[in-house]
Design an enzyme around this catalytic site. Structure first.
Site, PDB file in Angstrom:
ATOM      1  N   LYS A  53       0.776  -1.240   0.052  1.00 16.37           N
ATOM      2  CA  LYS A  53       0.015  -0.120  -0.024  1.00 16.37           C
ATOM      3  C   LYS A  53       0.979   1.449  -0.099  1.00 16.37           C
ATOM      4  O   LYS A  53       0.576   2.280  -0.849  1.00 16.37           O
ATOM      5  CB  LYS A  53      -0.867   0.224   1.318  1.00 16.37           C
ATOM      6  CG  LYS A  53      -1.958  -1.121   1.177  1.00 16.37           C
ATOM      7  CD  LYS A  53      -2.861  -1.293   2.140  1.00 16.37           C
ATOM      8  CE  LYS A  53      -3.890  -2.628   2.254  1.00 16.37           C
ATOM      9  NZ  LYS A  53      -4.251  -3.014   3.466  1.00 16.37           N
ATOM     10  N   GLN A  97      -4.804  -1.913   9.495  1.00 15.29           N
ATOM     11  CA  GLN A  97      -4.675  -3.112   8.905  1.00 15.29           C
ATOM     12  C   GLN A  97      -5.094  -4.306   9.888  1.00 15.29           C
ATOM     13  O   GLN A  97      -4.451  -4.470  11.118  1.00 15.29           O
ATOM     14  CB  GLN A  97      -3.156  -3.470   8.748  1.00 15.29           C
ATOM     15  CG  GLN A  97      -2.605  -4.754   7.874  1.00 15.29           C
ATOM     16  CD  GLN A  97      -3.327  -4.737   6.436  1.00 15.29           C
ATOM     17  OE1 GLN A  97      -3.196  -3.744   5.760  1.00 15.29           O
ATOM     18  NE2 GLN A  97      -3.856  -5.724   5.939  1.00 15.29           N
ATOM     19  N   ASP A 120     -11.235   2.631   3.857  1.00 14.23           N
ATOM     20  CA  ASP A 120     -11.691   1.496   3.648  1.00 14.23           C
ATOM     21  C   ASP A 120     -13.122   1.091   3.571  1.00 14.23           C
ATOM     22  O   ASP A 120     -13.478  -0.192   3.285  1.00 14.23           O
ATOM     23  CB  ASP A 120     -10.844   0.540   5.020  1.00 14.23           C
ATOM     24  CG  ASP A 120      -9.769  -0.186   4.719  1.00 14.23           C
ATOM     25  OD1 ASP A 120      -9.579  -0.529   3.566  1.00 14.23           O
ATOM     26  OD2 ASP A 120      -9.150  -0.712   5.587  1.00 14.23           O
TER      27      ASP A 120
END
Ligand code: NDP
Length: 286
Positions: A53, A97, A120
């Site tokens: 990422k 994460q 997200d």
């Protein structure tokens, strides 16, 4: 018959090229889109995802910041770190994460992220907006799958879409997004009886289970579109999906490979969401 392969690598690249124009435009207005990634603990798969990422952010000329914490971090400390990112003008997107260590409650942490920076798309407010079909940050993996279908000119309206998997981050939102495009959607999961009977009816089959090569050609209708979300390791430690690629490619009309299918799209859509967040900031200033 051999399937047409849907390349997430190529489609992702095309989307990122268009995105760089939007990033340049933002930079000309004094805004560099910034993504903060929070990593807790030593999960090696998570470390790889986070590194990818960051790499993608940097390649696009975006600002990326990694906050890496020991697994002993308390939930309170993590939420405090999120609050300070919520108020940081350099940061437009915040990503935690997953998975988190067991002593930390995932739902509490995800709810602490400002919905305006929730790139997200996991915050309950953004999930609600998605369900209502309102403008919001869509969860990156299902959003990426929708882009794969769109770029491959696959008709969704009126088709029977079967989604195997009902996780909050993949399966559930996947079915919703297909429904919004007028598919008739069936969800299957670990308690589903007669799975094969159901998947054999699918015009579009999305598999998000996490079981190596579970879906063999006898689960697939001839001419179906098969999207393999799975990311697993086979007996030789090679990356592979939930779909048995070699047998299914003889039956499906379209198929995504693993690697090079859904994976690159997930990261791409994260970048798209972060840029969208930075653009939203610009709109607020007008
Ligand atoms: P989860 O483990 O959260 O969910 C798996 C789902 O599969 C559950 O809904 C479960 O049912 C269902 N399931 C399990 N076994 C069966 C079975 N035998 N038959 C039917 N359904 C079954 O996984 P995720 O949704 O997070 O991820 C799924 C896969 O996608 C994984 O391989 C993951 O690595 C991959 N992934 C890939 C991404 C990418 O970018 N390519 C991004 C995110 C995930 P139940 O709810 O009843 O337990």
């Amino acid at each position: 018959m051999s399937s047409i392969l849907i390349s997430g690598k190529e489609i992702g690249q095309a989307i990122r090229s268009e995105l760089s124009i939007r990033i340049d435009r933002l930079k000309n207005r004094g805004i560099t889109p910034g993504l903060a990634v929070i990593l807790v603990g030593e999960n090696s798969a998570s470390k790889t995802y986070v590194a990818n990422k960051q790499k993608t952010c940097e390649a696009l000329g975006m600002h990326s910041r990694l906050l890496s914490f020991e697994s002993e971090l308390t939930e309170r400390e993590l939420i405090q770190a999120i609050h300070s990112l919520n108020n940081d003008p350099e940061i437009h997107g915040i990503l935690v994460q997953l998975p988190l260590p067991n002593h930390i409650t995932e739902t509490e942490v995800l709810a602490a992220i400002s919905p305006a920076k929730d790139v997200d798309g996991f915050h309950p407010i953004n999930i609600g907006k998605m369900m209502l079909g309102q403008d919001t940050f869509l969860p990156c993996t299902p959003f990426g799958v929708m882009k794969l279908l769109e770029h491959s000119h696959i008709e969704i309206s009126g088709k029977h879409a079967v989604v195997i998997g009902r996780s909050h981050i993949v399966g559930k939102p996947m079915g919703q997004l297909l429904l919004q495009k007028d598919a008739t959607v069936t969800y299957a999961h670990s308690k589903t009886a007669n799975l094969k009977e159901i998947t054999l009816q699918a015009d579009i089959l999305v598999v998000a289970v996490g079981r190596t090569k579970m879906i063999t050609s006898d689960y697939v209708k001839t001419g179906a579109v098969v999207i393999d979300v799975g990311m697993n390791r086979d007996e030789n430690n090679r990356l592979c999906g939930d779909v048995d690629f070699d047998s299914v490619k003889e039956k499906a009309a379209y198929l995504t490979p693993v690697p090079g299918g859904v994976g690159p799209m997930t990261i791409t859509m994260l970048m798209v969401n972060t840029v969208k967040s930075a653009e939203n900031e610009l709109l607020q200033d007008i």
